[in-house]
Design an enzyme around this catalytic site. Structure first.
Site: not given
Length: 791
Positions: A403, A400, A468
């Site tokens: 990026e 997670d 999300d």
């Protein structure tokens, strides 16, 4: 101040000279293309195949940057024809042609005699940036640029190439967690800008017919990929950048997931609730509470909190005994307050600041450093932690915030600045996790859930999700488009948090419709913030039962879905496919509300509240049958379809085979030797065939090892006879097996006169109301089975 490099595509007629100041000097044929010298640099042209060409411009005084983060193909093509004339030079393959006009200088590309694009001004350098321009057809629609919520046709936007999460997005998002420097054209070609640093794709935002690729530094390289069909194009592109390894079969099942499970006890009790409610489940995901009791201050511990999870190895074994896999979240951030901070510093695992100290900065979870996976010491340290987790029995790793979520420009990595590696960080992190799997569990297929990646990340087994998304109808409405777009860019497993992630919105209708859509998205994984439960076992009784029905269908479709996993791995085919893959009607080029699930199933998800009916378009050339009622719809027609509460509109192509599984509570219970094979008879289809891939669902590289079978089903109509044939391709290390096939034939208008299997009379059941025919066939795959139905 770094210079800005950009590639611009002029969307208009191919009429203009490339650059009035560029003078052609020489052109030399090379083994795989050509080297063209001009007054201000050199073009290097290389064929990978007759359908893939690469062009690099190297300005005078610079050296070619050889390293590509996307391309892995070692193919080269020397069978082109080199034709040098007084005023131009051409390089021909059976498909692609490169034309080089000497004066005025011009490079252009064609495919099978039709113009694709041509460089306009070509390479230009000024005080602010570098650029390369192309001419393209004016009418083209443009796709690509990674994950966005913009509509299928993305022309008109200037898209930032900088992976960044968009919390709570709904129907519109111009920048998300997974960007790619890819543009696809409605003319069935792709241009891939083979350069990693951050930048922009400008898809004619100024309405002046210009498409611009901009970046802060790097390679002036692009590949053009073509094909006769969308399937061919994607097969070629994934040959260039790598095919996705097959997922384990359990990854097609239902996941139990939320943010998050706080303890070993809660984890086990949740799965026991699934079991007692008889809702199938195959995996459970542990969010960040597995390594700390609090959301903030503990990230980077990367070890079980023994107060909350006193015996994780036993927990994982208990779950496996219940046929449930365990997946753990990990992040690349090591907080200065975490238990591993000192270790990370001592192992030289972290990115640096400008004076060589570990770079630290604040973000939501605390004061943090970032693992430098571009430094061998950081890469190996992080990989070994992953191997330790795999050694205790987990079978999936969730990466997670990759990026990376917060990545200041001043952070220094071993191979460059933050802005130079930002967009490939998730890509290379996935490579590291895949390597950990293959070293720790070499015979086990990897499952790697990641939020961010790059061109070619599919080869590292990446399974990305859309981020999300808001828990609203607007959040649901953008999901098909995002997954369809990513599938067109080689990323076949893009999926959403089913039910939506962000916000405490308790809306059972939305939840059920999202899960019904999820039956036909690549991964079935409800996930959300814990204020409102994401698991169907904790919803209202009505929502639970409707969800249970949807999940049961997901498991019934397991053989069909698993075959799509094989097709993706061998041919690059996405699981979700836009209608324009099938139907070239112009109005479908910007359409995502209805899509193809694999080759033969058409899906129209319910994306609005209170819908009683919705418009469904049926692709031309075939009839389509309602999956639930067998009602027939003519291809090319548009119908206002009455919506049901317990399903979404789903249809099957006439003449197709659909293999279904018998009911199960886990994919581990799946029996590939007992199939319910549905054939949708259509008088307009004289012949059809379907191949069904099967293996043990878990062994890495089973197909390459010869540990597989491919069941081949063929149907042929001849006047008043329907002939169905079963054949099999058996891998060299696979045993012949007996199959128990229940064959269901739909849309027969009257009872057959007789059925023979291998010339022996066959008992059957005729259902006059449903107009279906059912009978059982015992089949040993070492032999061909022939079925003759006299209509």
């Amino acid at each position: 101040m770094k210079q800005l490099f950009c590639i611009s595509l002029f969307l208009g007629q191919i009429l203009f000279a490339q650059n009035p100041n560029r003078i052609f000097k020489t052109c030399e044929q090379t083994a795989y293309g050509a080297k063209v010298e001009v007054s201000d640099g050199t073009y290097q042209i290389k064929f990978y195949t007759p359908e893939i060409i690469e062009t690099t411009f190297v300005p005078t005084g610079e050296a070619k940057m050889a390293n590509s983060h996307a391309v892995v193909s070692d193919k080269t093509f020397s069978g082109f024809r080199f034709d040098a004339k007084e005023d131009h030079i051409a390089l021909f393959t059976e498909g692609l042609t490169v034309s080089i006009q000497k004066q005025p200088f011009q490079i252009s590309y064609q495919y099978k005699g039709k113009d694709i694009l041509s460089e306009k001004l070509g390479y230009v350098k000024n005080d602010h940036f570098e650029s390369i321009q192309f001419n393209l057809a004016k009418e083209e629609m443009l796709y690509g640029g990674g994950a966005r919520a913009l509509g299928m046709n993305r022309r008109g936007y200037r898209l930032q190439l900088y992976n960044r999460a968009h919390y709570g997005f709904e129907t519109h998002s111009e920048l998300m967690n997974y960007t790619m420097p890819i543009v696809l054209s409605s003319k069935k070609y792709m241009i891939h800008f083979d350069n990693a640093p951050i930048g922009y794709l400008d898809l004619d935002s100024n309405k002046d017919n210009t498409l611009t690729y901009e970046t802060i530094s790097g390679r002036k390289t692009y590949q053009i990929v073509v094909g006769d069909s969308w399937d061919d194009l994607l097969d070629n592109y994934t040959d260039l950048t790598g095919k996705q390894p097959m997922l384990p079969r359990w990854a097609l099942g239902n996941f139990s997931s939320r943010f998050g499970y706080h303890s070993q006890k809660e984890t086990i009790e949740t799965i026991e609730k699934f079991k007692s409610d008889e809702i199938p489940v195959d995996a459970i995901i542990l969010d960040l509470y597995w390594f700390g009791k609090e959301v903030q201050g503990t990230m980077g511990n990367l070890a079980f909190d023994r107060d909350s999870f006193p015996n994780p190895k036993q927990m994982i074994k208990t779950l496996q005994d219940k046929n449930v896999e365990t997946i753990l979240i990990t992040e690349p951030f090591i907080l200065t307050t975490s238990n591993r901070w000192d270790e990370a510093v001592s192992k030289n695992a972290l990115a640096k600041d400008s004076i060589g100290k570990p770079a630290t900065y604040d973000f939501y979870f605390g004061n943090t450093g970032l693992i430098d996976i571009y430094k061998p010491s950081g890469y190996d340290w992080f990989k070994n932690i992953n191997k330790e987790l795999l050694d205790i029995g987990i079978t999936g790793i969730w990466g997670d915030l990759g990026e990376p979520e917060v990545h200041p420009h001043w952070v220094q990595h071993a191979t460059g600045t933050a802005n130079e590696v930002h967009n490939i960080y998730g890509h290379d992190w996935a490579r590291m996790v895949q390597e950990a799997f293959r070293e720790a569990k070499p015979d086990q297929r990897e499952f790697i859930l990641m939020r961010a990646g790059y061109s070619g990340s599919q080869r590292y087994g990446m399974v990305p999700w859309t981020g999300d998304v808001n828990r609203t109808w607007g959040g649901l409405q953008s999901q098909p488009e995002i997954s369809l777009q990513m599938g067109m860019q080689g990323i076949g497993y893009m999926h959403s948090d089913l039910g939506g992630f962000a916000g405490a919105n308790l809306d059972d209708e939305l939840y059920v419709r999202w899960l019904q859509y999820g039956v036909f998205q690549p991964i079935f994984r409800p996930h959300a913030q814990e204020e409102v439960p994401s698991e169907p076992i904790f919803r209202s009784e009505k929502a639970k039962q409707l969800s249970k029905t949807a999940i049961a269908l997901r498991y019934q479709l397991l053989p069909y879905n698993y075959n799509m996993v094989f097709e993706n791995s061998t041919k690059g085919k996405p699981l979700m496919r836009p209608l324009f893959f099938e139907d070239d009607s112009e109005n479908l080029n910007d359409y995502s509300k209805t899509y193809l699930w694999g080759e033969n199933i058409l899906v129209s998800p319910v994306l609005e509240s209170g819908v009683q009916s919705q418009v469904v378009y049926f692709p031309k050339h075939y009839n389509w049958f309602d999956f639930y009622s067998d009602e027939t719809f003519k291809g090319g027609s548009t119908v206002n379809y009455e919506v049901k509460e317990n399903s979404i509109p789903t249809f099957v192509r006439g003449g197709s085979f659909i293999p279904l599984a018998k009911p199960m509570q886990s994919t581990k219970e799946y029996d590939g030797n007992a199939l319910v094979l549905h054939y949708y008879f259509d008088e307009t289809v004289s012949a059809s065939e379907y191949e069904q891939y099967n293996d043990d669902g878990k062994t890495a590289n089973a197909y390459e090892k010869g540990e597989y079978e491919i069941l081949e089903f063929e149907a042929e109509r001849n006047q008043q006879t329907l002939n169905i044939t079963f054949e099999a391709e058996i891998g060299k290390n696979q045993r012949d097996l007996n199959k128990d096939i229940t064959l269901v034939i739909h849309n027969l208008q009257k009872q057959p006169k007789q059925i023979k299997t291998d010339r022996k009379r066959q008992k059957f059941q005729w259902h006059p109301v449903q107009k279906t025919l059912t009978f059982s066939v015992d089949w040993n795959t070492s032999k061909t089975k022939k079925i003759n139905i006299k209509l």
